[in-house]
Design an enzyme around this catalytic site. Structure first.
Site, PDB file in Angstrom:
ATOM      1  N   ASP A 165      -8.061   2.712   4.051  1.00  0.00           N
ATOM      2  CA  ASP A 165      -6.752   2.599   4.689  1.00  0.00           C
ATOM      3  C   ASP A 165      -6.805   1.479   5.721  1.00  0.00           C
ATOM      4  OD1 ASP A 165      -4.385   2.925   6.167  1.00  0.00           O
ATOM      5  OD2 ASP A 165      -4.390   5.094   5.856  1.00  0.00           O
ATOM      6  N   GLU A 220      -7.722  -0.099  -7.904  1.00  0.00           N
ATOM      7  CA  GLU A 220      -7.936  -1.491  -8.304  1.00  0.00           C
ATOM      8  C   GLU A 220      -7.261  -1.773  -9.642  1.00  0.00           C
ATOM      9  OE1 GLU A 220     -11.559  -4.661  -9.289  1.00  0.00           O
ATOM     10  OE2 GLU A 220     -12.009  -2.537  -8.971  1.00  0.00           O
ATOM     11  N   ASP A 248     -13.147  14.639   7.363  1.00  0.00           N
ATOM     12  CA  ASP A 248     -13.313  13.412   8.134  1.00  0.00           C
ATOM     13  C   ASP A 248     -14.677  12.770   7.876  1.00  0.00           C
ATOM     14  OD1 ASP A 248     -13.242  11.410  10.009  1.00  0.00           O
ATOM     15  OD2 ASP A 248     -13.329  12.731  11.748  1.00  0.00           O
ATOM     16  N   THR A 268     -11.977   1.340  -9.658  1.00  0.00           N
ATOM     17  CA  THR A 268     -11.231   2.515  -9.237  1.00  0.00           C
ATOM     18  C   THR A 268      -9.824   2.476  -9.820  1.00  0.00           C
ATOM     19  OG1 THR A 268     -10.402   1.410  -7.247  1.00  0.00           O
ATOM     20  CG2 THR A 268     -12.483   2.627  -7.052  1.00  0.00           C
TER      21      THR A 268
END
Length: 204
Positions: free
Chosen positions: A113, A188, A90, A185
């Protein structure tokens, strides 16, 4: 994600059980250097590319999916990179519990997200309470860099950033991005080929 080989994360991967509170980045990396955090590092494309072209900077990537974080660590190890550390878990917990004040040169949040349903907006990584944390961990002159392909999330981000004490600046693609790319990335590149997404960059 199917893997045909055993991952070797070497000294790249870290975990919450062994990370200090707060983290001493100089001790973790074995040197004193600027540190940049990527939240949502996925399979590590940005980390591998950017760490290779900027060896004088240390990079710490946090990815919620532990198997992706391990994959990223293995990629960095195979690339011979000593200026990267990864964490599977996390990112909010990491920032709140482990990152010291004014310790980061940059925070990178690429294609987070969007949690599109309104009841899930509290889970978004870009929200006002976390904005305060990003401001806390950035050193003077440090940058918060965000890119999203979700139009609704882009509107949300723009509204949240209005409350920042940081000054908006021009978004400049990272050193390792290819021509016409905002980040470079896998995500992308996949959707640029399909030409069905609009990308929204933010920088403070």
């Amino acid at each position: 994600m199917r893997l045909k080989r055993t991952l070797d994360t070497g000294t790249i991967a870290t975990d919450f059980d062994t990370l200090a509170k707060p983290v001493d980045f100089a001790e973790l990396f074995g040197r004193t250097a600027p540190v940049e955090l990527e939240i949502g590092s996925g399979k590590g494309t940005f980390l591998v590319q950017e760490a290779a072209v900027r060896p004088d900077t240390d990079f710490f990537g946090v990815e919620h999916m532990k198997k992706y974080a391990a994959y990223a660590a293995d990629r960095c190890r195979r690339a011979g990179l000593t200026n990267v550390r990864t964490l599977g878990g996390d990112a909010v917990r990491f920032v709140l519990e482990h990152v010291p004040d004014a310790s980061l040169r940059a925070v990178h949040i690429y294609h987070p997200d969007p949690w599109p349903k309104s009841r899930h907006h509290k889970r978004r990584i870009v929200r006002e309470d976390m904005l305060r944390q990003y401001e806390r961990v950035l050193e003077p002159g440090g940058e918060l860099r965000i890119v999203t392909d979700h139009d609704g999330y882009a509107e949300w981000i723009a509204e949240v950033l209005k409350a920042s004490v940081l000054t908006p600046i021009e978004y400049v693609p990272p050193t390792s991005a290819g021509e016409g790319e905002l980040v470079g990335t896998n995500f992308e590149r996949k959707y640029r080929k399909r030409n069905d997404r609009r990308f929204h960059p933010f920088a403070l």
